[in-house]
Design a protein around this motif. Sequence first.
Motif, PDB file in Angstrom:
ATOM      1  N   ARG A 149       0.758  -1.094  -0.143  1.00 13.41           N
ATOM      2  CA  ARG A 149       0.146   0.040   0.215  1.00 13.41           C
ATOM      3  C   ARG A 149       1.037   1.208  -0.131  1.00 13.41           C
ATOM      4  NH1 ARG A 149      -4.033  -1.157   4.781  1.00 13.41           N
ATOM      5  NH2 ARG A 149      -2.242  -1.849   5.648  1.00 13.41           N
ATOM      6  N   THR A 151       2.071   4.738  -2.185  1.00 11.25           N
ATOM      7  CA  THR A 151       1.600   5.643  -3.161  1.00 11.25           C
ATOM      8  C   THR A 151       2.864   6.081  -4.099  1.00 11.25           C
ATOM      9  OG1 THR A 151       2.393   7.658  -1.898  1.00 11.25           O
ATOM     10  CG2 THR A 151       0.354   6.987  -1.572  1.00 11.25           C
ATOM     11  N   ASP A 152       2.396   6.556  -5.416  1.00 16.56           N
ATOM     12  CA  ASP A 152       3.330   6.979  -6.070  1.00 16.56           C
ATOM     13  C   ASP A 152       4.653   7.950  -5.877  1.00 16.56           C
ATOM     14  OD1 ASP A 152       1.763   5.730  -8.170  1.00 16.56           O
ATOM     15  OD2 ASP A 152       0.725   7.119  -8.897  1.00 16.56           O
ATOM     16  N   GLU A 153       4.141   8.717  -4.849  1.00 15.93           N
ATOM     17  CA  GLU A 153       5.351   9.710  -4.311  1.00 15.93           C
ATOM     18  C   GLU A 153       6.260   8.610  -3.626  1.00 15.93           C
ATOM     19  OE1 GLU A 153       5.685  13.214  -1.163  1.00 15.93           O
ATOM     20  OE2 GLU A 153       3.589  12.468  -1.872  1.00 15.93           O
ATOM     21  N   ASP A 154       5.629   7.795  -2.889  1.00 18.19           N
ATOM     22  CA  ASP A 154       6.244   6.875  -1.771  1.00 18.19           C
ATOM     23  C   ASP A 154       7.594   5.960  -2.703  1.00 18.19           C
ATOM     24  OD1 ASP A 154       5.311   7.456   0.423  1.00 18.19           O
ATOM     25  OD2 ASP A 154       3.905   6.295   0.352  1.00 18.19           O
ATOM     26  N   GLU A 155       6.893   5.383  -3.857  1.00 21.80           N
ATOM     27  CA  GLU A 155       7.576   4.744  -5.023  1.00 21.80           C
ATOM     28  C   GLU A 155       8.721   5.389  -5.520  1.00 21.80           C
ATOM     29  OE1 GLU A 155       7.530   1.717  -5.602  1.00 21.80           O
ATOM     30  OE2 GLU A 155       5.568   0.755  -4.901  1.00 21.80           O
ATOM     31  N   ALA A 156       8.603   7.102  -5.872  1.00 22.07           N
ATOM     32  CA  ALA A 156       9.422   7.746  -6.260  1.00 22.07           C
ATOM     33  C   ALA A 156      10.604   7.919  -5.498  1.00 22.07           C
ATOM     34  CB  ALA A 156       8.850   8.785  -6.860  1.00 22.07           C
TER      35      ALA A 156
END
Length: 205
Positions: A149, A151-156
């Motif tokens: 779970r 977010t895209d921000e976490d992945e980046a």
Amino acid sequence: MGALFGKKKQPESRITEQDKAVLQLKQQRDKLKQYQRKIEQNLEKERVVAKQLLKDGKKDKAMLLLKKKRYQEQLLKNTDGQLDNLEKMVDEIEFAQIEMKVVEGLKAGNESLKKMHQVMSLEDVEKIMDETREGIEYQNEIDDLLSGRLTDEDEAAILEELNEITAAEEAAIPDLPSVPTDNLPEIQKEEKREKNREAEMVPAS
């Protein structure tokens, strides 16, 4: 020797004054009930006798017997009221005993709480609660990561951190000297001539 073979100490009796009072009241109740049964039996007999006296023409004796019967009926009625009072008193004493046990239980509980409070202060409890809360929050973060779970921000942010670690590792590896390649054919020819000389020196079998 006398102390060794003396009388054994009797266990302390657990019968309270309230228990004795309840027992006496119940005994009085039982006696009243016996008295009531006796009066009821007498009333029934006197009713039969009064009927027989009237048949025999003995009206005065029948009247006297009925007066006695009437008096006994009043006594019987009075005993009903006394029985009610005894029953109520027994119930009140027994309920008071229950209340006393409840109070004793509350008292023991309060003493236990006081001892627990002496062992553990409010600051200790708050510290434990804070540590527990932090542990739960940290575990929730781990659960979020493991369950995907993000977010895209976490992945980046994770990818950026991975690139930084990789770049730092590559920068830490020292540069090795390069292998010269200009004279490589000559070196290979020399190695081949050396092998031929060694083959010529080996005698034929």
